[in-house]
Design an enzyme around this catalytic site. Sequence first.
Site, PDB file in Angstrom:
ATOM      1  N   HIS A 190       0.801  -1.229   0.000  1.00 61.58           N
ATOM      2  CA  HIS A 190       0.000   0.000   0.000  1.00 61.58           C
ATOM      3  C   HIS A 190       0.829   1.272   0.000  1.00 61.58           C
ATOM      4  O   HIS A 190       0.391   2.297  -0.507  1.00 61.58           O
ATOM      5  CB  HIS A 190      -1.050  -0.031   1.113  1.00 61.58           C
ATOM      6  N   GLU A 432     -11.180 -10.942  -5.586  1.00 61.15           N
ATOM      7  CA  GLU A 432      -9.748 -10.991  -5.255  1.00 61.15           C
ATOM      8  C   GLU A 432      -9.372 -12.333  -4.656  1.00 61.15           C
ATOM      9  O   GLU A 432      -8.231 -12.561  -4.273  1.00 61.15           O
ATOM     10  CB  GLU A 432      -9.318  -9.840  -4.335  1.00 61.15           C
ATOM     11  N   ASP A 456      -4.577  -8.660  -4.767  1.00 60.99           N
ATOM     12  CA  ASP A 456      -4.809  -9.829  -3.928  1.00 60.99           C
ATOM     13  C   ASP A 456      -5.056 -11.080  -4.763  1.00 60.99           C
ATOM     14  O   ASP A 456      -4.571 -12.155  -4.430  1.00 60.99           O
ATOM     15  CB  ASP A 456      -6.006  -9.582  -2.990  1.00 60.99           C
ATOM     16  N   CYS A 503      -9.674  -3.016 -10.408  1.00 65.48           N
ATOM     17  CA  CYS A 503      -9.093  -1.901  -9.638  1.00 65.48           C
ATOM     18  C   CYS A 503      -7.751  -2.278  -9.036  1.00 65.48           C
ATOM     19  O   CYS A 503      -7.180  -1.510  -8.279  1.00 65.48           O
ATOM     20  CB  CYS A 503     -10.060  -1.404  -8.581  1.00 65.48           C
TER      21      CYS A 503
HETATM   22  C1  PEP Z   1      -6.626  -5.486  -4.853  1.00 62.98           C
HETATM   23  O1  PEP Z   1      -6.485  -6.390  -4.030  1.00 62.98           O
HETATM   24  O2  PEP Z   1      -6.331  -5.602  -6.058  1.00 62.98           O
HETATM   25  C2  PEP Z   1      -7.153  -4.185  -4.443  1.00 62.98           C
HETATM   26  C3  PEP Z   1      -7.410  -3.254  -5.321  1.00 62.98           C
HETATM   27  O3  PEP Z   1      -7.313  -3.967  -3.099  1.00 62.98           O
HETATM   28  P1  PEP Z   1      -6.118  -3.591  -2.108  1.00 62.98           P
HETATM   29  O4  PEP Z   1      -4.910  -3.303  -2.947  1.00 62.98           O
HETATM   30  O5  PEP Z   1      -6.550  -2.410  -1.312  1.00 62.98           O
HETATM   31  O6  PEP Z   1      -5.984  -4.831  -1.292  1.00 62.98           O
HETATM   32 MG    MG Z   2      -7.337  -6.220  -2.069  1.00 61.56          MG
END
Ligand code: PEP
Ligand code: MG
Length: 576
Positions: A190, A432, A456, A503
């Site tokens: 993140h 995911e 994920d 996403c």
């Molecule tokens: C993902 O897992 O691709 C996602 C967009 O969520 P995060 O990166 O916040 O886990």
């Molecule tokens: Mg995720």
Amino acid sequence: MSKTLTGIGASSGIAIAKAFLLETPDLSVEKTTVNDVSAEEEKFDNALAKAKGELEKIKEKTLNELGEEHAEIFSAHLLVLSDPEFVDAIRGKVKDEKSNAGYAVKEVSDMFVSMFENMDNEYMKERAADIRDVSKRVLAHVLGKKLVSLAEIDEEVVVIADDLTPSDTAQLNGEFVKGFATDIGGRTSHSAIMARSMEIPAVVGTKEITSSADFDTMVIVDGIDGTVIVDPSDDEVSEYKKKQEDFAEKKKEWAKLVNDPTESKDGHHVELAANIGTPNDLEGVINNGAEGIGLYRTEFLYMGRDELPTEEEQYEAYKKVVEDMDGKPVVIRTLDIGGDKELPYLDLPKEMNPFLGFRAIRLCLEKDDMFRTQLRALLRASAFGNLKIMFPMIATLDEFRQAKAILTEEKEKLQEAGTDVSDDIEVGIMVEIPSTAVMADTFAKEVDFFSIGTNDLIQYTMAADRMNEQVSYLYQPYNPAILRLVKMVIDAAHKEGKWAGMCGEMAGDEVAIPLLLGLGLDEFSMSATSVLPARSQISKLTKKEAEEVAEKALAMETAEDVKAFVEETFLQDKAI
Ligand code: PEP
Ligand code: MG
């Protein structure tokens, strides 16, 4: 001699500045009996004076930049250091017990902290944190260690650290922090994702940046190619300044597309949306011409504080986002805490495998009150724009049904109370977890949309921790296994007349984009800074050739084969 380190390019761009080493020094101290008491007293007095001087400076800066309310915390810290009870107790330990100054500071501060923590009065309890903080500062000076804080950076630097947590990253001031480089971390950690939305060039997973550079060493961070040059030669600096200029030129070209729709050469429209973490990211979304928000990670509203955000606070944040997006779609994801995003105040037990643990929807279904508060805030904000609700980490149909039922209950309660709630809020899920991708045909009958979370999905499909650079070679968005799962999800959605978006970071990846276009993805959601390069890239492709390439890729053997094939077909003139 300069030294080049290779890592993972986490956020594009070039930064050239001296290093600021972010590390927590070891402040452990043992008790010793000293002979020279006055030398020890002097050590403490000097440390006290230095700590006070620093706090005065920080207080002044905070007052000027953030206002009185924020500066108050430092006034409280200064008060502790002027409190005779606190200071004399330390001096007493040194003088009467011949204690070393460091241990005296530790002993007295521990005593005051536990005394305040055990008080009934909330205000007094909070003072315990001030004492802990301020004592750390004094102790560091006594021990001759440097205590660093991101908030204190006031000149141009590249931050180097073993790792940066999401809350460290949130504190980075883009005015001074020109880039960052870490020892560990992957492209989808993140802090890397946040660096992209803050437009701070970053390289993660270099393994040895903190052992290769120190405070003030010159470093170049090349977030485009994923390299860091420590102590560069003059020629290297000139070379990278040129690369920096070329990148700025490229950005100017992309900027011309800001108001254009996203269309392939043969007229196929897709939606290019942006991912955000807080309403502050909206400026970047609008400046980069995104057609919507495909993922609002609401967990940042919950982080960097001591208690849950109230319904009102959340409502204001969600309302601002939907209003500012002015009717464009805004997909808001319910709380996805866990994994690398911790909430210390929830007091959750430490887990062996946080990414496989009690996180996201699993936690929300258990903490019913917290979940309902967020849903009410979302439902109320829905009256002000085009808001869609998305549940994270759905593994089973039952989890989705439970979450949806709670949402429906809260909606009905609000409507009965006469509160305005939009009538047509789409409710979707993130895909995911591989079980959900495989069962997408079943889910598609009940959800309004899918958004594929490849960060994920890839880590779970390949069984490779997204935070661990040792296994980052298994982050393989072009692996045919991943492409086949993505295809299953898109086809399942379309069969039921629903839309499928993505996403995860893969959606903004230039090798993946032609494949996803060919597989029929409807919405691509990415860091705002990737929107314009993606629009430029899509305008040069035809849907038809993308389909042909995707079909061939699905039948290939390895991720490397797919990558080479896409590059050969579409990326001869590499964008970045
Ligand atoms: C993902 O897992 O691709 C996602 C967009 O969520 P995060 O990166 O916040 O886990
Ligand atoms: Mg995720």
